[in-house]
Design a protein around this motif. Structure first.
Motif, mmCIF file in Angstrom:
data_model
loop_
_atom_site.group_PDB
_atom_site.id
_atom_site.type_symbol
_atom_site.label_atom_id
_atom_site.label_comp_id
_atom_site.label_asym_id
_atom_site.label_seq_id
_atom_site.Cartn_x
_atom_site.Cartn_y
_atom_site.Cartn_z
ATOM 1 N N ALA A 243 0.831 -1.204 0.000
ATOM 2 C CA ALA A 243 0.000 0.000 0.000
ATOM 3 C C ALA A 243 0.864 1.253 0.000
ATOM 4 C CB ALA A 243 -0.928 -0.001 1.218
ATOM 5 N N GLY A 244 1.989 1.210 0.688
ATOM 6 C CA GLY A 244 2.888 2.357 0.716
ATOM 7 C C GLY A 244 3.482 2.658 -0.647
ATOM 8 N N VAL A 245 3.894 1.609 -1.382
ATOM 9 C CA VAL A 245 4.466 1.807 -2.718
ATOM 10 C C VAL A 245 3.372 2.264 -3.691
ATOM 11 C CG1 VAL A 245 5.573 0.643 -4.664
ATOM 12 C CG2 VAL A 245 6.385 0.243 -2.343
ATOM 13 N N GLU A 246 2.179 1.715 -3.551
ATOM 14 C CA GLU A 246 1.051 2.193 -4.366
ATOM 15 C C GLU A 246 0.839 3.687 -4.146
ATOM 16 O OE1 GLU A 246 -2.118 2.148 -6.991
ATOM 17 O OE2 GLU A 246 -1.199 0.243 -6.398
ATOM 18 N N SER A 247 0.890 4.113 -2.906
ATOM 19 C CA SER A 247 0.711 5.528 -2.590
ATOM 20 C C SER A 247 1.800 6.384 -3.222
ATOM 21 C CB SER A 247 0.698 5.727 -1.074
ATOM 22 O OG SER A 247 0.547 7.092 -0.734
ATOM 23 N N LEU A 248 3.051 5.907 -3.161
ATOM 24 C CA LEU A 248 4.155 6.639 -3.792
ATOM 25 C C LEU A 248 3.923 6.779 -5.295
ATOM 26 C CD1 LEU A 248 7.215 4.984 -2.003
ATOM 27 C CD2 LEU A 248 6.493 7.370 -1.779
ATOM 28 N N TRP A 249 3.521 5.698 -5.930
ATOM 29 C CA TRP A 249 3.292 5.720 -7.376
ATOM 30 C C TRP A 249 2.167 6.694 -7.716
ATOM 31 C CZ3 TRP A 249 -0.258 5.258 -11.141
ATOM 32 C CH2 TRP A 249 0.199 5.001 -12.431
ATOM 33 N N GLN A 250 1.068 6.610 -6.959
ATOM 34 C CA GLN A 250 -0.078 7.472 -7.239
ATOM 35 C C GLN A 250 0.263 8.948 -7.046
ATOM 36 O OE1 GLN A 250 -2.869 6.638 -8.620
ATOM 37 N NE2 GLN A 250 -2.785 4.408 -8.463
ATOM 38 N N GLN A 251 1.004 9.269 -6.005
ATOM 39 C CA GLN A 251 1.395 10.660 -5.770
ATOM 40 C C GLN A 251 2.152 11.223 -6.964
ATOM 41 O OE1 GLN A 251 3.535 11.029 -2.039
ATOM 42 N NE2 GLN A 251 2.035 9.750 -0.991
ATOM 43 N N ARG A 252 3.082 10.465 -7.480
ATOM 44 C CA ARG A 252 3.883 10.932 -8.604
ATOM 45 C C ARG A 252 3.047 11.024 -9.880
ATOM 46 N NH1 ARG A 252 9.057 11.424 -7.848
ATOM 47 N NH2 ARG A 252 9.525 11.186 -10.057
ATOM 48 N N ARG A 253 2.142 10.082 -10.073
ATOM 49 C CA ARG A 253 1.298 10.109 -11.273
ATOM 50 C C ARG A 253 0.330 11.287 -11.234
ATOM 51 N NH1 ARG A 253 -0.491 11.009 -15.260
ATOM 52 N NH2 ARG A 253 -1.505 9.688 -16.835
ATOM 53 N N ARG A 254 -0.204 11.599 -10.072
ATOM 54 C CA ARG A 254 -1.099 12.759 -9.963
ATOM 55 C C ARG A 254 -0.358 14.047 -10.294
ATOM 56 N NH1 ARG A 254 -2.523 10.289 -4.235
ATOM 57 N NH2 ARG A 254 -4.140 8.774 -4.830
ATOM 58 N N ALA A 255 0.846 14.171 -9.762
ATOM 59 C CA ALA A 255 1.642 15.371 -10.038
ATOM 60 C C ALA A 255 1.946 15.470 -11.529
ATOM 61 C CB ALA A 255 2.927 15.343 -9.222
ATOM 62 N N GLU A 256 2.267 14.356 -12.148
ATOM 63 C CA GLU A 256 2.553 14.336 -13.580
ATOM 64 C C GLU A 256 1.330 14.769 -14.380
ATOM 65 O OE1 GLU A 256 3.649 11.078 -17.091
ATOM 66 O OE2 GLU A 256 3.594 10.462 -14.994
ATOM 67 N N ALA A 257 0.145 14.262 -14.009
ATOM 68 C CA ALA A 257 -1.078 14.621 -14.720
ATOM 69 C C ALA A 257 -1.330 16.121 -14.643
ATOM 70 C CB ALA A 257 -2.263 13.851 -14.134
ATOM 71 N N MET A 258 -1.158 16.692 -13.466
ATOM 72 C CA MET A 258 -1.402 18.127 -13.313
ATOM 73 C C MET A 258 -0.371 18.949 -14.074
ATOM 74 S SD MET A 258 -2.901 18.428 -9.414
ATOM 75 C CE MET A 258 -1.655 17.412 -8.595
ATOM 76 N N ARG A 259 0.874 18.502 -14.091
ATOM 77 C CA ARG A 259 1.889 19.197 -14.887
ATOM 78 C C ARG A 259 1.552 19.173 -16.375
ATOM 79 N NH1 ARG A 259 5.617 16.540 -11.399
ATOM 80 N NH2 ARG A 259 5.940 14.925 -12.983
ATOM 81 N N ASP A 260 0.858 18.112 -16.810
ATOM 82 C CA ASP A 260 0.526 17.952 -18.217
ATOM 83 C C ASP A 260 -0.798 18.601 -18.604
ATOM 84 O OD1 ASP A 260 2.873 16.596 -18.634
ATOM 85 O OD2 ASP A 260 1.960 14.596 -18.536
ATOM 86 N N GLY A 261 -1.425 19.342 -17.681
ATOM 87 C CA GLY A 261 -2.619 20.100 -18.038
ATOM 88 C C GLY A 261 -3.939 19.508 -17.619
ATOM 89 N N VAL A 262 -3.927 18.604 -16.640
ATOM 90 C CA VAL A 262 -5.153 18.014 -16.100
ATOM 91 C C VAL A 262 -5.479 18.690 -14.777
ATOM 92 C CG1 VAL A 262 -6.206 15.896 -15.204
ATOM 93 C CG2 VAL A 262 -4.722 15.801 -17.222
ATOM 94 N N THR A 263 -6.743 18.998 -14.562
ATOM 95 C CA THR A 263 -7.190 19.545 -13.278
ATOM 96 C C THR A 263 -7.707 18.419 -12.397
ATOM 97 O OG1 THR A 263 -7.755 21.718 -14.165
ATOM 98 C CG2 THR A 263 -8.849 21.062 -12.138
ATOM 99 N N LEU A 264 -7.085 18.244 -11.248
ATOM 100 C CA LEU A 264 -7.563 17.309 -10.230
ATOM 101 C C LEU A 264 -8.024 18.146 -9.050
ATOM 102 C CD1 LEU A 264 -4.673 14.652 -10.287
ATOM 103 C CD2 LEU A 264 -6.751 14.704 -11.680
ATOM 104 N N THR A 265 -9.323 18.196 -8.804
ATOM 105 C CA THR A 265 -9.823 19.092 -7.764
ATOM 106 C C THR A 265 -9.516 18.589 -6.356
ATOM 107 O OG1 THR A 265 -12.011 18.059 -7.876
ATOM 108 C CG2 THR A 265 -11.649 20.000 -9.235
ATOM 109 N N ALA A 266 -9.320 17.303 -6.212
ATOM 110 C CA ALA A 266 -8.888 16.719 -4.936
ATOM 111 C C ALA A 266 -7.922 15.591 -5.271
ATOM 112 C CB ALA A 266 -10.070 16.201 -4.121
#
Length: 457
Positions: A243-266
């Motif tokens: 679960a910890g590694v999943e969380s690390l992966w998700q955190q980085r993927r969310r940041a990448e999505a927002m850098r690429d022009g996606v809005t994540l409201t939460a």
């Protein structure tokens, strides 16, 4: 101390990769092999092999113990050789089991761990490039500095990254345990050296095992260390660590999505799969989950609490809230899938709408068609699936059931509450319900009768 960025050059020597996956994984408490537990919808081992593939290795070897059949099935078709470590005698012994699979190979060998899935291709390349430097170290070790060094082995090195000593935590002195640079276990070695060195190490240590890091400390040439961030070498030995590694992966993927022009409201509530594709100006509201196989075009809005898997969403479409797109769903340009609507193996044409409480499965909905609330396509008879065709501009009234196989023509109207079992012509009106009948006073007489019966008991 050298960093990853300092060491990215370009190596041209042939490459072989050994991935160690022979651990028992008992702390996972699972019948599934440890390295096949998923991160972002893909087994850890396949994450690693995907990163390795970018280096175009000549050979790939996975060393397994128990669970060989599971691993072989998972890597089928990927050009992977399997080596077996029958007895668990340490990491050095595990690497030695790859000897036959690398017979005749001459080049560099990268040694990775199947339960350390987040290692980037850039990091692997940096290790190989450091191995090719003019000083030609015997081995290159990947080091990191965790917040809590816990039981990691320590690396004592000079300011240029030349290793003076490597020691397992259980064998380290208090002074050595105070060192913050830790051994990830990942290593790059020349094939001409690797198995010769493994033959020279012993097992005179607290665990009586043959440690791979011991090849670094054998007399002769020096070895080097380069550093990476701790998240990249996070390992998985339990469900908690998974679960910890999943969380690390998700955190980085969310940041990448927002850098690429996606809005994540939460952002912390959105979960991606390893292959999720999102266009620009996509808006993703809270508590959205992307399963494998989702592609979303530009300007799409995905409202809260929606779940998408195996689906394609075209430009400017609107999904949810509380929508479910299952495999085979294709949502057209400016189409809308509303609250509590499920789409499976079905296409919604441009501008088509299914706004409320509907199930559309094994169907094709034409451009501009409107699917009323509570409509379902009855696609399964208990044995086989059948398709429903709904033409462009058709209007399906609320609470209708379309019993497949059936076709509703372009521009047709199906009245609310209909059960459609036959094809409907284009521009026709389909009514499948009895005529409404009113019986004045019936309800009052019924209540009087039933109250009298109840009072008599």
């Amino acid at each position: 101390m050298p960093s990853i960025q300092d060491d990215i050059l370009m190596t041209t020597r042939p490459l072989a990769v050994i991935i160690l996956a022979a651990g028992q994984g008992t702390r996972m408490k699972s019948a599934r092999h440890k390295v096949l537990h998923p991160i972002a919808g893909r087994p850890m081992l396949l994450h690693l092999l995907a990163s390795v593939a970018e280096l175009a290795p000549e050979r790939k070897v996975v060393v397994v113990g128990a669970g060989r059949d599971q691993v072989e099935a998972a890597v089928a078709g990927l050009g992977v050789s399997i080596a077996v470590q029958e007895q668990q005698l340490g990491t050095g012994h595990a690497v030695a089991q790859a000897h036959d699979a690398l017979a005749g190979f001459a080049g560099d060998v990268l040694i990775l761990y199947g339960d350390v899935p987040l290692v980037r291709t850039e990091t692997m390349r940096a290790m190989l490039d450091r191995l090719s430097r003019g000083d030609e170290p015997r081995a290159v070790v990947l080091g990191f500095r965790p917040d809590d060094a816990a039981a990691y082995g320590r690396i004592i090195a000079d300011g240029q990254g030349v290793i003076e000593k490597m020691v397992e935590h259980k064998d380290a002195t208090p002074e050595e345990r105070a060192v913050t640079l830790c051994n990830s276990g990942l290593m790059a070695v020349r094939s001409t050296d690797l198995f010769v060195l493994l033959d020279r190490i012993g097992n005179d240590n607290a665990a009586g095992e043959y440690y791979l890091p011991d090849i670094v400390m054998l007399p002769g040439a020096q070895s080097a260390v380069i550093e990476t961030e701790a998240w990249e070498v996070a390992g998985v030995n339990s469900r908690v660590e998974l679960a910890g590694v999943e969380s690390l992966w998700q955190q980085r993927r969310r940041a990448e999505a927002m850098r690429d022009g996606v809005t994540l409201t939460a952002p912390e509530t959105v979960f991606f799969s390893h292959d999720t594709v999102l266009g620009r100006d996509v808006v993703v509201e809270p508590h959205v989950v992307f399963g494998p196989g989702v592609s979303v075009a530009d300007d799409v809005t995905i409202h809260a609490f929606s779940h998408l898997e195996g689906a394609t969403v075209e430009r400017a479409a609107e999904i949810g809230p509380y929508a479910r797109l299952r495999p085979g769903a294709r949502i057209g340009v400016k189409a809308k899938v509303g609250n509590f609507v499920e789409i499976k193996k079905a296409e919604l044409g441009e501008g088509a709408k299914a706004n409320h409480l509907s199930y559309i499965g094994d169907a094709s909905v034409g451009a501009g068609a409107n699917i009323g609330a509570g409509t379902i396509t009855c696609n399964y008879d208990g044995f086989f699936k059948y398709r429903t065709q709904i033409g462009a501009g058709a209007f399906i009234g609320s609470n209708s059931a379309l019993v497949a196989p059936v076709t509703v023509g372009e521009g047709a109207i199906v009245g609310a509450g209909s059960v459609v079992t036959k094809d409907v012509e284009a521009d026709a009106l389909c009514l499948v319900r009895p005529p409404q009948e009113g019986k004045p006073g019936w309800a009052a007489r019924f209540r009087t009768k039933m109250k009298a019966r109840k009072d008599a008991k």
